[in-house]
Design a protein around this motif. Structure first.
Motif, mmCIF file in Angstrom:
data_model
loop_
_atom_site.group_PDB
_atom_site.id
_atom_site.type_symbol
_atom_site.label_atom_id
_atom_site.label_comp_id
_atom_site.label_asym_id
_atom_site.label_seq_id
_atom_site.Cartn_x
_atom_site.Cartn_y
_atom_site.Cartn_z
ATOM 1 N N LEU A 152 0.829 -1.207 0.000
ATOM 2 C CA LEU A 152 0.000 0.000 0.000
ATOM 3 C C LEU A 152 0.863 1.255 0.000
ATOM 4 O O LEU A 152 0.419 2.325 -0.425
ATOM 5 C CB LEU A 152 -0.928 0.001 1.224
ATOM 6 N N GLU A 153 2.089 1.109 0.510
ATOM 7 C CA GLU A 153 3.057 2.208 0.464
ATOM 8 C C GLU A 153 4.318 1.665 -0.200
ATOM 9 O O GLU A 153 5.310 1.362 0.452
ATOM 10 C CB GLU A 153 3.369 2.720 1.874
ATOM 11 N N PRO A 154 4.299 1.479 -1.521
ATOM 12 C CA PRO A 154 5.433 0.866 -2.221
ATOM 13 C C PRO A 154 6.701 1.701 -2.085
ATOM 14 O O PRO A 154 6.651 2.923 -1.952
ATOM 15 C CB PRO A 154 4.954 0.797 -3.671
ATOM 16 N N LEU A 155 7.830 0.990 -2.114
ATOM 17 C CA LEU A 155 9.116 1.664 -1.986
ATOM 18 C C LEU A 155 9.527 2.274 -3.318
ATOM 19 O O LEU A 155 9.686 1.583 -4.320
ATOM 20 C CB LEU A 155 10.186 0.669 -1.522
ATOM 21 N N THR A 156 9.665 3.577 -3.314
ATOM 22 C CA THR A 156 10.170 4.306 -4.482
ATOM 23 C C THR A 156 11.194 5.314 -3.989
ATOM 24 O O THR A 156 11.339 5.542 -2.784
ATOM 25 C CB THR A 156 9.031 5.050 -5.209
ATOM 26 N N GLN A 157 11.893 5.912 -4.902
ATOM 27 C CA GLN A 157 12.901 6.892 -4.515
ATOM 28 C C GLN A 157 12.266 8.082 -3.809
ATOM 29 O O GLN A 157 12.828 8.645 -2.877
ATOM 30 C CB GLN A 157 13.665 7.369 -5.757
ATOM 31 N N GLU A 158 11.073 8.445 -4.241
ATOM 32 C CA GLU A 158 10.394 9.580 -3.633
ATOM 33 C C GLU A 158 9.638 9.194 -2.362
ATOM 34 O O GLU A 158 9.293 10.052 -1.545
ATOM 35 C CB GLU A 158 9.400 10.196 -4.629
ATOM 36 N N ASN A 159 9.394 7.896 -2.191
ATOM 37 C CA ASN A 159 8.522 7.436 -1.108
ATOM 38 C C ASN A 159 9.276 6.662 -0.029
ATOM 39 O O ASN A 159 8.671 5.965 0.773
ATOM 40 C CB ASN A 159 7.428 6.534 -1.705
ATOM 41 N N ALA A 160 10.594 6.774 0.015
ATOM 42 C CA ALA A 160 11.405 5.948 0.912
ATOM 43 C C ALA A 160 11.031 6.134 2.382
ATOM 44 O O ALA A 160 10.844 5.164 3.120
ATOM 45 C CB ALA A 160 12.884 6.253 0.703
ATOM 46 N N SER A 161 10.903 7.371 2.820
ATOM 47 C CA SER A 161 10.618 7.615 4.237
ATOM 48 C C SER A 161 9.214 7.148 4.610
ATOM 49 O O SER A 161 9.001 6.568 5.682
ATOM 50 C CB SER A 161 10.779 9.103 4.558
ATOM 51 N N THR A 162 8.244 7.382 3.726
ATOM 52 C CA THR A 162 6.873 6.946 3.994
ATOM 53 C C THR A 162 6.786 5.430 4.036
ATOM 54 O O THR A 162 6.107 4.848 4.889
ATOM 55 C CB THR A 162 5.918 7.489 2.917
ATOM 56 N N HIS A 163 7.486 4.768 3.113
ATOM 57 C CA HIS A 163 7.501 3.302 3.077
ATOM 58 C C HIS A 163 8.116 2.741 4.361
ATOM 59 O O HIS A 163 7.591 1.786 4.941
ATOM 60 C CB HIS A 163 8.303 2.822 1.862
ATOM 61 N N TRP A 164 9.231 3.337 4.792
ATOM 62 C CA TRP A 164 9.894 2.856 6.004
ATOM 63 C C TRP A 164 8.967 3.006 7.210
ATOM 64 O O TRP A 164 8.843 2.088 8.019
ATOM 65 C CB TRP A 164 11.177 3.655 6.247
ATOM 66 N N TYR A 165 8.309 4.134 7.336
ATOM 67 C CA TYR A 165 7.410 4.381 8.458
ATOM 68 C C TYR A 165 6.248 3.387 8.450
ATOM 69 O O TYR A 165 5.859 2.840 9.486
ATOM 70 C CB TYR A 165 6.886 5.818 8.382
#
Length: 366
Positions: free
Chosen positions: A187-200
């Motif tokens: 639901l929160e895939p890992l992308t370069q722009e989404n790294a922090s959100t994915h980790w959280y």
């Protein structure tokens, strides 16, 4: 003269027949779990890392989390994989081999009564144990006390999840149209722009018990169905509860210490506990209020508890009326069983100290 001698022999025969036979323990090879050699283990001062591995104190910078652990090499039991029930049986097997018949816990007594090699002897003496037996009992007892709170909690929750307990703690996903709980990392895939959100997001999933034990989200918390828990698992839950600083009997699961010890305890329930359990339970009441301990056994036990916060300004005035009443009741039962245990009654440091140990076997008290 011959008749007198014959009569003397006849009269003396019953006396010889009534002489008690020397107790002969069952051969070690016939007893599952009994080690006749010294276990290839040692006591190590250190702490467990995030992976559960024991790190020697010489490799650790801070001594705040130091505790005593059992480290084994070679063909030794994997203590970390044994349940508390299995460890208790393993340790008490040492005493049962020599005829100890004073098991107060029903499940432990029934276990040994079912063993074909077990021969109870009311004249049991602690002196029958060899130095190897005493050292092995000490190592096993230390292994029982060495589990971290987080390890105990995981063991407990695994059993409860198996019986259907849910926690309703999966992270809430805030979608565009609706919000819902989920264990889906995608639901929160890992992308370069989404790294922090994915980790959280993945960290919240990792912290969820529903995601860990059921691999799916539940809308609400539901209690375990104890009808789905075996008698052995109920015993294990009781042992885990007490190891975590809670009050529980061996055949039931109770609430946290904060609630179970806030009411007056029942003597008939306390009598089902061992002297070792009673000492830890009595001092748990003091530990909840922040008392510090000179006893190495108590200090090592309570510093593993995340709820324990030592207070320099501790005073017995912090105890409630219920606390004081429970301490009084526990002491009463301890006196019934021969008096409270001391540190040396929890483990024998060296074989030479065995003569100082009371007739009641120290490691039987679990």
């Amino acid at each position: 003269m011959r008749a007198f001698a014959l009569a003397t022999l006849i009269l003396a025969a019953p006396a010889f027949a009534e002489q008690p036979e020397e107790y002969v323990p069952a051969p070690a090879e016939q007893i599952p779990g009994y080690w006749k050699e010294l276990l290839p283990c040692k006591l190590v001062e250190g702490e467990r890392d995030s992976m559960g591995r024991i790190v020697d104190s010489s490799d650790v910078g801070s001594a705040s989390n130091m505790a005593t652990y059992v480290v084994c090499d070679g063909p030794a039991p994997d203590f970390d994989r044994l349940s508390l029930r299995e460890l208790s049986i393993l340790r008490n097997t040492i005493f049962a081999r020599y005829g100890w018949a004073g098991f107060r816990k029903t499940w432990l007594r029934e276990h040994f009564q079912q063993q074909p090699w077990y021969k109870p002897d009311p004249k049991f003496s602690y002196k029958r144990l060899s130095s190897v037996d005493r050292q092995n009992a000490e190592l096993i007892a230390k292994a029982e006390l060495s589990l971290r709170y987080v390890d105990l909690e995981q063991r407990r929750d695994t059993l409860l999840a198996k019986a259907g307990q849910t926690w309703g703690d999966a992270p809430m996903y805030e979608g565009r149209k609706r919000s819902f709980r989920s264990c889906d990392e995608e639901l929160e895939p890992l992308t370069q722009e989404n790294a922090s959100t994915h980790w959280y997001w993945t960290q919240k999933i990792a912290a969820s018990k529903d995601c860990r034990y059921h691999d799916k989200a539940h809308k609400k918390a539901t209690p375990a169905d104890h009808g789905l828990i075996s008698s052995e698992e109920l015993i294990e839950l009781g042992l885990i509860s007490r190891a975590m600083g809670e009050f529980a009997l061996d055949d039931e699961q109770r609430e946290q210490t904060a609630s179970s010890l806030d009411s007056v305890l029942k003597v008939k329930e306390l009598r089902k506990l061992s002297l070792r359990d009673l000492r830890l339970l009595r001092n748990t009441i003091f530990a909840r209020k922040g008392r510090t301990f000179k006893s190495e056994v108590l200090q090592d036990h309570f510093k593993r508890m995340p709820w324990y916060t030592p207070r320099e300004d501790y005073s017995d005035k912090l105890l409630t009326k219920t606390d004081k009443r429970n301490v009084e009741l526990i002491r009463q039962v301890e006196e019934e069983f021969g008096g409270a245990l001391l540190d040396k009654d929890f483990q024998v440091e060296t074989p030479s100290e065995a003569t100082d140990v009371p007739v009641l076997p120290t490691y039987m008290t679990v």
